[in-house]
Design a protein around this motif. Sequence first.
Motif, PDB file in Angstrom:
ATOM      1  N   THR A   1       0.829  -1.208   0.000  1.00 12.60           N
ATOM      2  CA  THR A   1       0.000   0.000   0.000  1.00 12.60           C
ATOM      3  C   THR A   1       0.860   1.254   0.000  1.00 12.60           C
TER       4      THR A   1
ATOM      5  N   THR B   1      -6.166   1.521  -2.118  1.00 12.88           N
ATOM      6  CA  THR B   1      -5.463   0.236  -2.067  1.00 12.88           C
ATOM      7  C   THR B   1      -5.818  -0.524  -0.800  1.00 12.88           C
TER       8      THR B   1
ATOM      9  N   LEU C   1      -7.738  -4.141  -0.652  1.00 14.89           N
ATOM     10  CA  LEU C   1      -7.159  -5.315   0.008  1.00 14.89           C
ATOM     11  C   LEU C   1      -8.073  -5.840   1.111  1.00 14.89           C
TER      12      LEU C   1
ATOM     13  N   LEU D   1     -10.927  -7.591  -0.638  1.00 15.22           N
ATOM     14  CA  LEU D   1     -10.444  -8.851  -1.185  1.00 15.22           C
ATOM     15  C   LEU D   1     -10.330  -9.915  -0.088  1.00 15.22           C
ATOM     16  N   SER D   2      -9.818  -9.540   1.063  1.00 17.72           N
ATOM     17  CA  SER D   2      -9.685 -10.516   2.145  1.00 17.72           C
ATOM     18  C   SER D   2     -11.057 -10.942   2.678  1.00 17.72           C
TER      19      SER D   2
END
Length: 75
Positions: A4, A54, A58, A61-62
């Motif tokens: 990041t 970012t 993330l 996404l997790s």
Amino acid sequence: MRVTVARAIKVGLIVGTLLVLLNHGDGMAIGEWPPWWKVVLTYLVPYSVSSYSTAAFLMDLSRRKFRGPMAERPL
């Protein structure tokens, strides 16, 4: 975290430089430099936007990995 920050630094430098040139380039060409704090803010804004986007990506996404690939996040 490291990804990041690294990405945000690159984006901040590239976009910040372009914005400084667009916003203050004509004055800089004749030797009139903008106040230092305006230049710092011009670099800080794209850095902050890139860091936030970012990190949010993330985290999303997790969450999707945890809930499964077909899980949709409500708006």
